[in-house]
Scaffold this motif. Structure first.
Motif, PDB file in Angstrom:
ATOM      1  N   HIS A 361       0.844  -1.200   0.000  1.00 41.65           N
ATOM      2  CA  HIS A 361       0.000   0.000   0.000  1.00 41.65           C
ATOM      3  C   HIS A 361       0.874   1.244   0.000  1.00 41.65           C
ATOM      4  CE1 HIS A 361      -3.834  -2.109   0.793  1.00 41.65           C
ATOM      5  NE2 HIS A 361      -3.082  -2.942   1.508  1.00 41.65           N
ATOM      6  N   ASP A 362       0.416   2.260  -0.718  1.00 41.88           N
ATOM      7  CA  ASP A 362       1.102   3.546  -0.756  1.00 41.88           C
ATOM      8  C   ASP A 362       0.748   4.309   0.523  1.00 41.88           C
ATOM      9  OD1 ASP A 362       2.381   5.862  -1.345  1.00 41.88           O
ATOM     10  OD2 ASP A 362       0.960   6.524  -2.896  1.00 41.88           O
ATOM     11  N   THR A 363       1.625   4.252   1.504  1.00 45.61           N
ATOM     12  CA  THR A 363       1.328   4.782   2.836  1.00 45.61           C
ATOM     13  C   THR A 363       2.357   5.820   3.223  1.00 45.61           C
ATOM     14  OG1 THR A 363       0.445   2.613   3.449  1.00 45.61           O
ATOM     15  CG2 THR A 363       0.850   4.179   5.238  1.00 45.61           C
ATOM     16  N   LYS A 364       1.869   6.934   3.799  1.00 49.00           N
ATOM     17  CA  LYS A 364       2.724   7.997   4.310  1.00 49.00           C
ATOM     18  C   LYS A 364       2.341   8.277   5.761  1.00 49.00           C
ATOM     19  CE  LYS A 364       3.198  10.221  -0.215  1.00 49.00           C
ATOM     20  NZ  LYS A 364       2.995  11.479  -0.990  1.00 49.00           N
ATOM     21  N   ALA A 365       3.326   8.714   6.535  1.00 42.65           N
ATOM     22  CA  ALA A 365       3.106   9.005   7.951  1.00 42.65           C
ATOM     23  C   ALA A 365       3.838  10.280   8.323  1.00 42.65           C
ATOM     24  CB  ALA A 365       3.573   7.853   8.837  1.00 42.65           C
ATOM     25  N   SER A 366       3.258  11.058   9.241  1.00 40.92           N
ATOM     26  CA  SER A 366       3.869  12.300   9.721  1.00 40.92           C
ATOM     27  C   SER A 366       3.423  12.534  11.147  1.00 40.92           C
ATOM     28  CB  SER A 366       3.469  13.492   8.840  1.00 40.92           C
ATOM     29  OG  SER A 366       2.069  13.703   8.892  1.00 40.92           O
ATOM     30  N   PHE A 367       4.217  13.337  11.864  1.00 42.42           N
ATOM     31  CA  PHE A 367       3.877  13.658  13.255  1.00 42.42           C
ATOM     32  C   PHE A 367       4.407  15.042  13.590  1.00 42.42           C
ATOM     33  CE2 PHE A 367       4.168  13.675  17.848  1.00 42.42           C
ATOM     34  CZ  PHE A 367       2.986  13.055  18.218  1.00 42.42           C
ATOM     35  N   GLN A 368       3.629  15.771  14.416  1.00 37.66           N
ATOM     36  CA  GLN A 368       4.011  17.110  14.860  1.00 37.66           C
ATOM     37  C   GLN A 368       3.891  17.192  16.374  1.00 37.66           C
ATOM     38  OE1 GLN A 368       1.560  19.983  12.877  1.00 37.66           O
ATOM     39  NE2 GLN A 368       2.378  19.555  10.843  1.00 37.66           N
ATOM     40  N   GLY A 369       4.866  17.857  16.995  1.00 35.71           N
ATOM     41  CA  GLY A 369       4.825  18.031  18.444  1.00 35.71           C
ATOM     42  C   GLY A 369       5.676  17.015  19.176  1.00 35.71           C
ATOM     43  N   ASN A 370       5.566  17.044  20.498  1.00 33.87           N
ATOM     44  CA  ASN A 370       6.309  16.115  21.346  1.00 33.87           C
ATOM     45  C   ASN A 370       5.749  14.704  21.170  1.00 33.87           C
ATOM     46  OD1 ASN A 370       7.825  14.853  23.294  1.00 33.87           O
ATOM     47  ND2 ASN A 370       6.837  15.870  25.032  1.00 33.87           N
ATOM     48  N   PRO A 371       6.558  13.732  20.728  1.00 33.54           N
ATOM     49  CA  PRO A 371       6.009  12.401  20.423  1.00 33.54           C
ATOM     50  C   PRO A 371       5.813  11.520  21.648  1.00 33.54           C
ATOM     51  CG  PRO A 371       8.343  12.446  19.910  1.00 33.54           C
ATOM     52  CD  PRO A 371       7.985  13.834  20.352  1.00 33.54           C
ATOM     53  N   ILE A 372       6.357  11.868  22.808  1.00 29.15           N
ATOM     54  CA  ILE A 372       6.272  11.010  23.984  1.00 29.15           C
ATOM     55  C   ILE A 372       4.936  11.262  24.688  1.00 29.15           C
ATOM     56  CG2 ILE A 372       7.375  10.317  26.132  1.00 29.15           C
ATOM     57  CD1 ILE A 372       8.993   9.752  23.600  1.00 29.15           C
ATOM     58  N   VAL A 373       4.094  10.222  24.713  1.00 28.21           N
ATOM     59  CA  VAL A 373       2.763  10.308  25.318  1.00 28.21           C
ATOM     60  C   VAL A 373       2.571   9.081  26.200  1.00 28.21           C
ATOM     61  CG1 VAL A 373       0.290  10.483  24.896  1.00 28.21           C
ATOM     62  CG2 VAL A 373       1.890  11.560  23.316  1.00 28.21           C
ATOM     63  N   VAL A 374       1.944   9.281  27.358  1.00 26.76           N
ATOM     64  CA  VAL A 374       1.683   8.175  28.279  1.00 26.76           C
ATOM     65  C   VAL A 374       0.395   7.477  27.843  1.00 26.76           C
ATOM     66  CG1 VAL A 374       1.253   7.537  30.667  1.00 26.76           C
ATOM     67  CG2 VAL A 374       2.845   9.385  30.151  1.00 26.76           C
ATOM     68  N   VAL A 375       0.532   6.267  27.298  1.00 24.61           N
ATOM     69  CA  VAL A 375      -0.599   5.432  26.872  1.00 24.61           C
ATOM     70  C   VAL A 375      -0.275   3.982  27.206  1.00 24.61           C
ATOM     71  CG1 VAL A 375      -1.330   6.984  25.009  1.00 24.61           C
ATOM     72  CG2 VAL A 375       0.357   5.200  24.545  1.00 24.61           C
ATOM     73  N   ARG A 376      -1.250   3.101  26.980  1.00 27.69           N
ATOM     74  CA  ARG A 376      -1.000   1.668  27.067  1.00 27.69           C
ATOM     75  C   ARG A 376      -0.435   1.244  25.705  1.00 27.69           C
ATOM     76  NH1 ARG A 376      -3.849  -0.660  31.483  1.00 27.69           N
ATOM     77  NH2 ARG A 376      -5.183   0.885  32.517  1.00 27.69           N
ATOM     78  N   PRO A 377       0.847   0.942  25.634  1.00 26.78           N
ATOM     79  CA  PRO A 377       1.500   0.796  24.314  1.00 26.78           C
ATOM     80  C   PRO A 377       0.846  -0.248  23.414  1.00 26.78           C
ATOM     81  CG  PRO A 377       3.120   0.888  26.081  1.00 26.78           C
ATOM     82  CD  PRO A 377       1.790   0.747  26.737  1.00 26.78           C
ATOM     83  N   ASP A 378       0.671  -1.474  23.926  1.00 30.24           N
ATOM     84  CA  ASP A 378       0.123  -2.534  23.079  1.00 30.24           C
ATOM     85  C   ASP A 378      -1.319  -2.252  22.686  1.00 30.24           C
ATOM     86  OD1 ASP A 378       2.552  -3.787  23.279  1.00 30.24           O
ATOM     87  OD2 ASP A 378       1.936  -5.098  24.941  1.00 30.24           O
ATOM     88  N   ALA A 379      -2.094  -1.771  23.645  1.00 30.15           N
ATOM     89  CA  ALA A 379      -3.502  -1.488  23.349  1.00 30.15           C
ATOM     90  C   ALA A 379      -3.633  -0.374  22.318  1.00 30.15           C
ATOM     91  CB  ALA A 379      -4.245  -1.127  24.633  1.00 30.15           C
ATOM     92  N   PHE A 380      -2.850   0.701  22.500  1.00 31.89           N
ATOM     93  CA  PHE A 380      -2.954   1.811  21.560  1.00 31.89           C
ATOM     94  C   PHE A 380      -2.460   1.406  20.173  1.00 31.89           C
ATOM     95  CE2 PHE A 380      -1.768   6.070  19.908  1.00 31.89           C
ATOM     96  CZ  PHE A 380      -3.001   6.682  20.037  1.00 31.89           C
ATOM     97  N   LYS A 381      -1.429   0.572  20.132  1.00 28.80           N
ATOM     98  CA  LYS A 381      -0.969   0.087  18.834  1.00 28.80           C
ATOM     99  C   LYS A 381      -2.040  -0.771  18.170  1.00 28.80           C
ATOM    100  CE  LYS A 381       2.747  -2.461  16.566  1.00 28.80           C
ATOM    101  NZ  LYS A 381       4.023  -3.206  16.744  1.00 28.80           N
ATOM    102  N   ARG A 382      -2.737  -1.576  18.964  1.00 31.84           N
ATOM    103  CA  ARG A 382      -3.820  -2.385  18.412  1.00 31.84           C
ATOM    104  C   ARG A 382      -4.934  -1.494  17.867  1.00 31.84           C
ATOM    105  NH1 ARG A 382      -5.680  -7.611  19.004  1.00 31.84           N
ATOM    106  NH2 ARG A 382      -7.918  -7.888  18.806  1.00 31.84           N
ATOM    107  N   CYS A 383      -5.224  -0.404  18.575  1.00 26.42           N
ATOM    108  CA  CYS A 383      -6.258   0.536  18.118  1.00 26.42           C
ATOM    109  C   CYS A 383      -5.895   1.101  16.743  1.00 26.42           C
ATOM    110  CB  CYS A 383      -6.424   1.652  19.147  1.00 26.42           C
ATOM    111  SG  CYS A 383      -7.470   3.019  18.618  1.00 26.42           S
ATOM    112  N   LEU A 384      -4.673   1.614  16.603  1.00 25.24           N
ATOM    113  CA  LEU A 384      -4.264   2.195  15.327  1.00 25.24           C
ATOM    114  C   LEU A 384      -4.111   1.126  14.249  1.00 25.24           C
ATOM    115  CD1 LEU A 384      -1.628   4.839  16.507  1.00 25.24           C
ATOM    116  CD2 LEU A 384      -4.070   5.136  16.072  1.00 25.24           C
TER     117      LEU A 384
END
Length: 482
Positions: A361-384
């Motif tokens: 797939h032709d996929t692009k990704a970008s991010f702005q701001g401070n990337p460090i966020v307190v989340v549940r890593p595995d769960a949030f990765k599963r969500c995305l």
């Protein structure tokens, strides 16, 4: 020829005209009444908008405002009644002494002996210093002091009791007041102590009042801060728990009502955690039993001859059942046991992009701001991952964008697929719901992909919404507090 009465004299027209005037006057009076009635409400609304929003600032305002108003009233009453009254009496006494000296001088011979006698009387009996100067013009009036109570009171007394041209100086010397009175053949120069003419120790009262007020306000601020801190800690604990983070070292503090609220929060958290534990234990039991049955099926398939025409169909059914079981358990479990931790969201989005590119797939990704966020890593990765997988099924171009704001983390997943009708965008989050039209978010699956994603987002205190993508397909927006 018929004579018609003017319209304004016709009884019906006249009555209508008066009624119109009365109605207009009534409307004007009603409008003014509404404006007057709405005045205080509008004023309160404006004050409410400009009031501080925090409980600590509002509590300080409640404490300090009455104290300042009370001090202003007491100071005004003191200055208006006590200080001014005492000053007027002292000025009157000093003016009487000076008037007596002037009267004696006018009745006695104007020689050197008289002047020396008056100087001795003034110095020994009246505590005044006097000097007889040659006839001359009085100096011009100087600048008035900021507090001119003394000038006003002393000037009024001199005009009333002496009635001669005079000049006074209350600011030239720190502890003396100078008065000059123009007589017929001389200018009488008088020096009086400042304490003789006005209440010079009044500032002590003001200093005591201001000092005690500062001490009381400091004590009030310290006590108020101790009372507000438990409420702030309770709010932080509730926010952390709502975001799925572990709440540590929290215990009830403060006043009785705050302790009651904290105990209610702790009991609620225990019930929620107990519910999670019971559900997890139940699901573990169900998972064990179902996996045992699936293992038996797989063992039976292993013993069958692969040339059997039914072997391939049975293998597909077992694999499908295993995959569906894992999806059901993941949805019901919700990854509640995982602890929140600082996570690099930019790196996570880059991993999702790499996986999607490897799948063609032709996929692009970008991010702005401070990337460090307190989340549940595995769960949030599963969500995305579920959102990206959903975009991969129905689109060829995918855009993953993240942005860290002051209060929220926002991640959008766009695709160029057929999209989802606006009236069905909330239905697709329902478990087991599957679209029958062009876009089916879980084609060949269980209908749990978006439901699991939203469940994880809401477990973090956020949510997922669907909309129109700039690429022409669907945009999924994840918004969670940070």
């Amino acid at each position: 020829m018929e004579h018609r009465q003017p319209a304004h004299l016709v009884p019906g027209a006249l009555a209508r005209k008066h009624l119109a005037r009365i109605a207009e006057a009534g409307r004007s009076a009603w409008t003014r009444t509404r404006e007057l009635a709405a005045g205080p409400g509008h004023l309160l609304s404006v004050l409410g908008d400009r009031m501080p929003k925090g409980l600590y600032a509002r509590s300080l305002l409640i404490i300090i405002t009455p104290m300042v108003i009370l001090q202003a009233i007491v100071t005004y009453m003191f200055m208006e009644k006590y200080w001014q009254g005492v000053t007027e009496r002292l000025s009157a006494a000093t003016t009487k002494d000076i008037a007596g000296l002037v009267e004696l001088y006018e009745q006695l011979p104007h020689d050197k002996a008289t002047r020396e006698m008056l100087q001795n009387i003034a110095q020994k009996q009246l505590a005044l210093g006097i000097e007889f100067r040659p006839p001359e013009d009085l100096p011009p009036r100087g600048a008035r002091p900021f507090f001119d109570i003394l000038d006003q009171a002393l000037s009024d007394e001199i005009r009333a009791r002496i009635g001669l041209p005079f000049w006074i100086d209350t600011v030239g010397r720190s502890n003396l007041v100078e008065i000059r009175i123009k007589l017929d053949d001389t200018v009488l120069r008088v020096f009086a102590l400042r304490s003789q003419t006005f209440a010079s120790n009044s500032y002590i009262y003001l200093l005591w009042m201001l000092g005690s007020s500062l001490i009381l306000m400091t004590v009030a601020i310290l006590f108020l801060r101790n009372q507000i801190r438990p409420i702030q800690q309770l709010a932080v604990a509730a926010q952390d728990f709502g975001k799925g983070r572990d709440v540590q070292n929290f215990r009830p503090r403060g006043a009785r009502e705050v302790r009651q609220a904290a105990n209610a929060f702790i009991e609620m958290r225990r019930r929620v955690e107990r519910s999670f534990e019971q559900r997890t234990a139940m699901l573990n039991g169900v998972s064990h039993d179902m996996r045992t049955i699936l293992t038996r099926f797989k063992l039976s398939l292993a013993l069958l001859d692969e040339s059997n025409p039914e072997f391939e169909d049975l293998q597909k059914d077992v694999d499908e059942m295993s995959r569906m079981l894992e999806a059901y358990l993941a949805f019901a479990r919700g990854d509640a046991a995982e602890q929140a931790a600082p996570t690099d969201i930019e790196m996570l989005l880059e991993q999702l992009r790499s996986d999607s590119v490897r799948q063609g797939h032709d996929t692009k990704a970008s991010f702005q701001g401070n990337p460090i966020v307190v989340v549940r890593p595995d769960a949030f990765k599963r969500c995305l991952t579920n959102l990206v997988s959903n975009a991969q099924r129905f689109g060829r171009a995918i855009m993953i964008a993240g942005q860290r704001e002051s209060r929220y983390l926002i991640v959008t997943v766009d695709d160029d697929g057929p999209g989802i009708p606006e009236d069905s965008r909330e239905d697709v989050f329902k478990p087991f719901f599957r679209l029958d039209e062009a876009r089916n978010q879980d084609y060949g699956g269980t209908g749990l992909g978006l439901a699991i994603a939203r469940d994880i987002a809401r477990f973090h205190g956020g949510d997922i919404t669907l909309g129109k993508s700039p690429l022409g397909g669907l945009r999924a927006t994840v918004r969670i507090p940070v």
